[in-house]
Write a protein that holds these residues in place. Structure first.
Motif, PDB file in Angstrom:
ATOM      1  N   SER A  54       0.850  -1.282   0.061  1.00 55.47           N
ATOM      2  CA  SER A  54      -0.121  -0.131  -0.005  1.00 55.47           C
ATOM      3  C   SER A  54       0.848   1.280   0.121  1.00 55.47           C
ATOM      4  CB  SER A  54      -0.830  -0.055   1.299  1.00 55.47           C
ATOM      5  OG  SER A  54      -1.598  -1.175   1.455  1.00 55.47           O
ATOM      6  N   ALA A  55       2.175   1.168  -0.285  1.00 50.13           N
ATOM      7  CA  ALA A  55       3.032   2.204  -0.406  1.00 50.13           C
ATOM      8  C   ALA A  55       2.533   3.333  -1.322  1.00 50.13           C
ATOM      9  CB  ALA A  55       4.566   1.637  -0.821  1.00 50.13           C
ATOM     10  N   PRO A  56       2.854   4.615  -0.797  1.00 54.49           N
ATOM     11  CA  PRO A  56       3.393   5.176   0.480  1.00 54.49           C
ATOM     12  C   PRO A  56       2.505   4.996   1.804  1.00 54.49           C
ATOM     13  CG  PRO A  56       2.711   6.929  -0.772  1.00 54.49           C
ATOM     14  CD  PRO A  56       2.351   5.716  -1.713  1.00 54.49           C
ATOM     15  N   SER A  57       2.824   4.408   2.610  1.00 58.68           N
ATOM     16  CA  SER A  57       1.836   4.043   3.847  1.00 58.68           C
ATOM     17  C   SER A  57       1.828   5.227   4.956  1.00 58.68           C
ATOM     18  CB  SER A  57       2.060   2.726   4.563  1.00 58.68           C
ATOM     19  OG  SER A  57       2.299   1.725   3.705  1.00 58.68           O
ATOM     20  N   VAL A  58       0.541   5.550   5.282  1.00 55.37           N
ATOM     21  CA  VAL A  58       0.510   6.577   6.279  1.00 55.37           C
ATOM     22  C   VAL A  58      -0.654   6.079   7.236  1.00 55.37           C
ATOM     23  CG1 VAL A  58      -0.340   8.893   6.920  1.00 55.37           C
ATOM     24  CG2 VAL A  58       1.169   8.484   4.799  1.00 55.37           C
ATOM     25  N   ILE A  59      -0.644   6.332   8.486  1.00 56.58           N
ATOM     26  CA  ILE A  59      -1.452   6.052   9.594  1.00 56.58           C
ATOM     27  C   ILE A  59      -2.120   7.356  10.029  1.00 56.58           C
ATOM     28  CG2 ILE A  59      -2.100   4.858  11.858  1.00 56.58           C
ATOM     29  CD1 ILE A  59      -0.344   2.542  10.705  1.00 56.58           C
ATOM     30  N   ILE A  60      -3.337   7.662   9.954  1.00 54.52           N
ATOM     31  CA  ILE A  60      -3.805   8.646  10.963  1.00 54.52           C
ATOM     32  C   ILE A  60      -4.951   8.038  11.739  1.00 54.52           C
ATOM     33  CG2 ILE A  60      -4.742  11.089  10.536  1.00 54.52           C
ATOM     34  CD1 ILE A  60      -3.782  11.134   8.034  1.00 54.52           C
ATOM     35  N   GLN A  61      -4.721   8.381  12.999  1.00 52.33           N
ATOM     36  CA  GLN A  61      -5.955   8.095  14.060  1.00 52.33           C
ATOM     37  C   GLN A  61      -6.066   6.629  13.792  1.00 52.33           C
ATOM     38  OE1 GLN A  61      -9.110  10.868  14.382  1.00 52.33           O
ATOM     39  NE2 GLN A  61      -8.144  12.242  12.793  1.00 52.33           N
ATOM     40  N   ASN A  62      -5.219   5.740  14.008  1.00 52.38           N
ATOM     41  CA  ASN A  62      -5.370   4.397  14.040  1.00 52.38           C
ATOM     42  C   ASN A  62      -5.971   3.755  12.586  1.00 52.38           C
ATOM     43  OD1 ASN A  62      -4.506   4.138  16.399  1.00 52.38           O
ATOM     44  ND2 ASN A  62      -6.456   4.015  17.512  1.00 52.38           N
ATOM     45  N   GLU A  63      -5.576   4.507  11.558  1.00 54.09           N
ATOM     46  CA  GLU A  63      -6.295   4.197  10.207  1.00 54.09           C
ATOM     47  C   GLU A  63      -5.105   4.148   9.053  1.00 54.09           C
ATOM     48  OE1 GLU A  63      -9.988   4.987   7.669  1.00 54.09           O
ATOM     49  OE2 GLU A  63     -10.143   5.156   9.564  1.00 54.09           O
ATOM     50  N   LEU A  64      -5.170   3.017   8.423  1.00 58.53           N
ATOM     51  CA  LEU A  64      -3.906   2.953   7.524  1.00 58.53           C
ATOM     52  C   LEU A  64      -4.592   3.692   6.252  1.00 58.53           C
ATOM     53  CD1 LEU A  64      -1.483   1.949   5.964  1.00 58.53           C
ATOM     54  CD2 LEU A  64      -2.786  -0.341   5.371  1.00 58.53           C
ATOM     55  N   ILE A  65      -3.674   4.766   5.561  1.00 60.58           N
ATOM     56  CA  ILE A  65      -4.094   5.205   4.501  1.00 60.58           C
ATOM     57  C   ILE A  65      -3.370   4.781   3.109  1.00 60.58           C
ATOM     58  CG2 ILE A  65      -4.581   7.519   3.190  1.00 60.58           C
ATOM     59  CD1 ILE A  65      -5.682   7.607   6.007  1.00 60.58           C
ATOM     60  N   LYS A  66      -3.896   3.744   2.564  1.00 59.30           N
ATOM     61  CA  LYS A  66      -3.210   3.051   1.350  1.00 59.30           C
ATOM     62  C   LYS A  66      -2.966   4.148   0.488  1.00 59.30           C
ATOM     63  CE  LYS A  66      -5.562  -1.493   2.592  1.00 59.30           C
ATOM     64  NZ  LYS A  66      -6.224  -2.384   2.079  1.00 59.30           N
ATOM     65  N   LYS A  67      -1.748   3.784  -0.256  1.00 63.61           N
ATOM     66  CA  LYS A  67      -1.301   4.627  -1.205  1.00 63.61           C
ATOM     67  C   LYS A  67      -1.494   6.161  -1.361  1.00 63.61           C
ATOM     68  CE  LYS A  67      -1.959   0.839  -4.758  1.00 63.61           C
ATOM     69  NZ  LYS A  67      -0.710   0.336  -4.484  1.00 63.61           N
ATOM     70  N   ALA A  68      -1.206   6.296  -0.030  1.00 61.79           N
ATOM     71  CA  ALA A  68      -1.403   7.799   0.470  1.00 61.79           C
ATOM     72  C   ALA A  68      -1.047   9.047  -0.440  1.00 61.79           C
ATOM     73  CB  ALA A  68      -1.092   8.063   2.000  1.00 61.79           C
ATOM     74  N   ASP A  69      -1.973   9.763  -0.464  1.00 53.46           N
ATOM     75  CA  ASP A  69      -1.346  11.198  -1.227  1.00 53.46           C
ATOM     76  C   ASP A  69      -2.080  12.218  -0.530  1.00 53.46           C
ATOM     77  OD1 ASP A  69      -4.379  11.400  -1.860  1.00 53.46           O
ATOM     78  OD2 ASP A  69      -3.843  10.836  -3.823  1.00 53.46           O
ATOM     79  N   LEU A  70      -1.625  13.555  -0.803  1.00 56.74           N
ATOM     80  CA  LEU A  70      -2.121  14.733   0.226  1.00 56.74           C
ATOM     81  C   LEU A  70      -3.611  14.806   0.237  1.00 56.74           C
ATOM     82  CD1 LEU A  70      -0.369  16.745   1.703  1.00 56.74           C
ATOM     83  CD2 LEU A  70      -0.775  18.347  -0.124  1.00 56.74           C
ATOM     84  N   ASP A  71      -4.363  14.691  -0.838  1.00 55.07           N
ATOM     85  CA  ASP A  71      -5.821  14.647  -0.604  1.00 55.07           C
ATOM     86  C   ASP A  71      -6.277  13.619   0.480  1.00 55.07           C
ATOM     87  OD1 ASP A  71      -5.975  16.842  -2.396  1.00 55.07           O
ATOM     88  OD2 ASP A  71      -6.756  15.726  -4.201  1.00 55.07           O
ATOM     89  N   SER A  72      -6.042  12.266   0.193  1.00 55.77           N
ATOM     90  CA  SER A  72      -6.571  11.686   1.061  1.00 55.77           C
ATOM     91  C   SER A  72      -6.237  11.616   2.459  1.00 55.77           C
ATOM     92  CB  SER A  72      -6.217   9.915   0.767  1.00 55.77           C
ATOM     93  OG  SER A  72      -4.718   9.855   0.485  1.00 55.77           O
ATOM     94  N   ILE A  73      -4.986  12.332   2.865  1.00 56.73           N
ATOM     95  CA  ILE A  73      -4.850  12.699   4.006  1.00 56.73           C
ATOM     96  C   ILE A  73      -5.407  14.104   4.765  1.00 56.73           C
ATOM     97  CG2 ILE A  73      -2.582  13.636   5.398  1.00 56.73           C
ATOM     98  CD1 ILE A  73      -0.948  11.722   3.519  1.00 56.73           C
ATOM     99  N   LYS A  74      -5.616  14.770   3.893  1.00 56.15           N
ATOM    100  CA  LYS A  74      -6.422  16.052   4.276  1.00 56.15           C
ATOM    101  C   LYS A  74      -7.830  15.432   4.731  1.00 56.15           C
ATOM    102  CE  LYS A  74      -4.768  19.873   1.680  1.00 56.15           C
ATOM    103  NZ  LYS A  74      -4.808  20.852   0.545  1.00 56.15           N
ATOM    104  N   LYS A  75      -8.426  14.727   3.890  1.00 57.94           N
ATOM    105  CA  LYS A  75      -9.876  14.165   4.291  1.00 57.94           C
ATOM    106  C   LYS A  75      -9.591  13.472   5.369  1.00 57.94           C
ATOM    107  CE  LYS A  75     -11.648  13.035  -0.392  1.00 57.94           C
ATOM    108  NZ  LYS A  75     -11.311  12.269  -1.278  1.00 57.94           N
ATOM    109  N   LYS A  76      -8.793  12.657   5.808  1.00 61.62           N
ATOM    110  CA  LYS A  76      -8.710  11.973   7.321  1.00 61.62           C
ATOM    111  C   LYS A  76      -8.566  13.273   8.371  1.00 61.62           C
ATOM    112  CE  LYS A  76      -9.783   8.244   7.116  1.00 61.62           C
ATOM    113  NZ  LYS A  76     -11.077   7.909   7.792  1.00 61.62           N
ATOM    114  N   MET A  77      -7.942  14.007   8.054  1.00 60.25           N
ATOM    115  CA  MET A  77      -7.540  15.015   8.964  1.00 60.25           C
ATOM    116  C   MET A  77      -8.732  15.925   9.469  1.00 60.25           C
ATOM    117  SD  MET A  77      -3.769  16.138   7.765  1.00 60.25           S
ATOM    118  CE  MET A  77      -3.382  17.285   8.947  1.00 60.25           C
ATOM    119  N   GLY A  78      -9.736  16.002   8.441  1.00 62.83           N
ATOM    120  CA  GLY A  78     -10.956  16.826   8.748  1.00 62.83           C
ATOM    121  C   GLY A  78     -10.485  18.253   8.708  1.00 62.83           C
TER     122      GLY A  78
END
Ligand code: FES
Length: 78
Positions: A54-78
């Motif tokens: 799932s690289a690049p792997s990022v975890i936010i609030q106990n959840e794995l963000i698969k193939k993370a990019d800035l958009d998916s991360i922003k969504k998780k951060m709220g």
């Protein structure tokens, strides 16, 4: 000092490096420093987290963000 910060873990293992985690890492760094998120998040680099497919792997609030990019991360951060 802020009493509580949420953690963002970003993998710096070899597969995630190949998938561009360094660039993503500096983008997230800028984001957590931005006015909107200041003091709310703390970014932590990790070794391989065993989610290499799932690289690049990022975890936010106990959840794995698969193939993370800035958009998916922003969504998780709220
Ligand atoms: S290299 Fe990032 S999860 Fe393995």
């Amino acid at each position: 000092m802020s009493p509580y910060r949420k953690f963002i873990f970003i993998c710096n293992g070899s597969d995630c490096k190949k998938a561009g985690c360094k660039k993503l890492q500096s983008e997230i760094k800028d984001l957590v420093k931005s006015h909107e998120y200041q003091g709310k998040y703390k970014l932590i680099k990790t070794k391989c987290m065993d989610f290499c497919k799932s690289a690049p792997s990022v975890i936010i609030q106990n959840e794995l963000i698969k193939k993370a990019d800035l958009d998916s991360i922003k969504k998780k951060m709220g």
